[in-house]
Design a protein around this motif. Structure first.
Motif, PDB file in Angstrom:
ATOM      1  N   GLN A  27     -19.664 -23.588  16.936  1.00  0.00           N
ATOM      2  CA  GLN A  27     -19.131 -22.779  15.716  1.00  0.00           C
ATOM      3  C   GLN A  27     -19.453 -21.594  15.886  1.00  0.00           C
ATOM      4  O   GLN A  27     -20.685 -21.093  16.318  1.00  0.00           O
ATOM      5  N   GLY A  60     -14.431 -14.332   9.956  1.00  0.00           N
ATOM      6  CA  GLY A  60     -13.873 -15.637  10.222  1.00  0.00           C
ATOM      7  C   GLY A  60     -14.863 -16.626  10.795  1.00  0.00           C
ATOM      8  O   GLY A  60     -16.048 -16.029  11.386  1.00  0.00           O
ATOM      9  N   THR A 116     -14.834 -19.950  13.640  1.00  0.00           N
ATOM     10  CA  THR A 116     -14.070 -20.804  14.669  1.00  0.00           C
ATOM     11  C   THR A 116     -15.081 -22.299  14.892  1.00  0.00           C
ATOM     12  O   THR A 116     -16.087 -21.908  15.074  1.00  0.00           O
ATOM     13  N   ALA A 154     -10.124 -24.484  15.666  1.00  0.00           N
ATOM     14  CA  ALA A 154      -9.694 -24.159  14.602  1.00  0.00           C
ATOM     15  C   ALA A 154     -10.230 -22.884  14.212  1.00  0.00           C
ATOM     16  O   ALA A 154     -11.431 -22.873  14.115  1.00  0.00           O
ATOM     17  N   TYR A 155      -9.366 -21.656  13.829  1.00  0.00           N
ATOM     18  CA  TYR A 155      -9.985 -20.506  13.663  1.00  0.00           C
ATOM     19  C   TYR A 155      -9.505 -20.299  12.110  1.00  0.00           C
ATOM     20  O   TYR A 155      -8.432 -20.392  11.726  1.00  0.00           O
ATOM     21  N   CYS A 156     -10.491 -19.976  11.132  1.00  0.00           N
ATOM     22  CA  CYS A 156     -10.299 -19.960   9.692  1.00  0.00           C
ATOM     23  C   CYS A 156     -10.767 -18.410   9.431  1.00  0.00           C
ATOM     24  O   CYS A 156     -11.930 -18.141   9.690  1.00  0.00           O
ATOM     25  N   TYR A 157      -9.809 -17.854   8.702  1.00  0.00           N
ATOM     26  CA  TYR A 157     -10.307 -16.679   7.888  1.00  0.00           C
ATOM     27  C   TYR A 157      -9.394 -16.631   6.424  1.00  0.00           C
ATOM     28  O   TYR A 157      -8.447 -17.428   6.545  1.00  0.00           O
ATOM     29  N   THR A 158      -9.643 -15.558   5.811  1.00  0.00           N
ATOM     30  CA  THR A 158      -9.083 -15.605   4.590  1.00  0.00           C
ATOM     31  C   THR A 158      -7.600 -15.897   4.598  1.00  0.00           C
ATOM     32  O   THR A 158      -6.879 -14.989   4.944  1.00  0.00           O
ATOM     33  N   LYS A 204      -5.905 -18.055   6.348  1.00  0.00           N
ATOM     34  CA  LYS A 204      -5.329 -18.536   7.543  1.00  0.00           C
ATOM     35  C   LYS A 204      -6.050 -19.659   8.242  1.00  0.00           C
ATOM     36  O   LYS A 204      -7.433 -19.224   8.167  1.00  0.00           O
ATOM     37  N   ILE A 205      -5.288 -20.381   8.696  1.00  0.00           N
ATOM     38  CA  ILE A 205      -6.041 -21.335   9.960  1.00  0.00           C
ATOM     39  C   ILE A 205      -5.083 -21.326  11.058  1.00  0.00           C
ATOM     40  O   ILE A 205      -3.786 -21.697  11.050  1.00  0.00           O
ATOM     41  N   ARG A 237      -4.677 -23.114  14.997  1.00  0.00           N
ATOM     42  CA  ARG A 237      -5.078 -24.014  15.606  1.00  0.00           C
ATOM     43  C   ARG A 237      -4.729 -23.848  17.114  1.00  0.00           C
ATOM     44  O   ARG A 237      -3.685 -23.160  17.468  1.00  0.00           O
TER      45      ARG A 237
END
Length: 164
Positions: A60, A82, A84, A98-102, A104-105, A107
């Motif tokens: 991560q 973000g 990941t 999976a990359y996540c930020y405000t 949005k995700i 794949r």
């Protein structure tokens, strides 16, 4: 919170992740970087922190643009904070990501191509993130779009240097 961090993080990779598929192991640690978005002709400094997690079956990270050191009250056009999660799949030898930020995700799947690690967007295989080169104390990453002729349009370049 102490128990959460203790149970999430791992000191090393799992034995199930063979060296052949340990694509991201050299990234463990903390990095500072220069980031240039070629589409809007804008640059900033950032930071990126990586750790083994989930008993060493995943990595991560947290990416911060601009870096906490250079952040100002005025929002920068390249502001992003973000995380990941890269999970190794021993059945397919692919890294599921999976990359996540405000709000949005994204794949992705990571595979080796030649000497690069190519992360392909599951929903749009023309969008890729590419680790061009990973050394012990530096790495080069690009955000690219594959053009209709197969060539690459480089949206952004990131050059990182290890700080820990």
């Amino acid at each position: 919170m102490k128990y959460f961090i203790e149970t999430l993080t791992s000191n090393s990779k799992s034995v199930e992740v063979s060296e052949e598929f340990n694509y991201f192991g050299k990234l463990i640690g903390s990095w500072e970087f220069d980031y240039t978005d070629h589409n809007i002709s804008c640059s900033t400094k950032g930071e990126w922190h990586f750790s083994w997690v989930l008993e060493g079956m995943a990595i991560q990270d947290v990416i911060i643009l601009p870096s906490r050191e250079t952040k100002t009250e005025i929002p920068h056009p390249l502001t992003e904070y973000g995380t990941t999660l890269r999970v190794y799949n021993p059945a397919t030898h692919v890294w599921d990501i999976a990359y996540c930020y405000t709000g949005k995700i994204i794949r992705l799947e990571a595979r080796k191509q030649d000497n690069m690690i190519v992360l392909t967007n599951i929903d749009d295989n023309k969008k890729k993130w590419v680790f061009i080169k990973i050394e012990d104390n530096t790495f080069h990453w690009q955000n690219i779009t594959v053009k209709d002729d197969g060539g690459w349009h480089i949206n952004a370049d990131l050059y990182a240097v290890r700080i820990q």
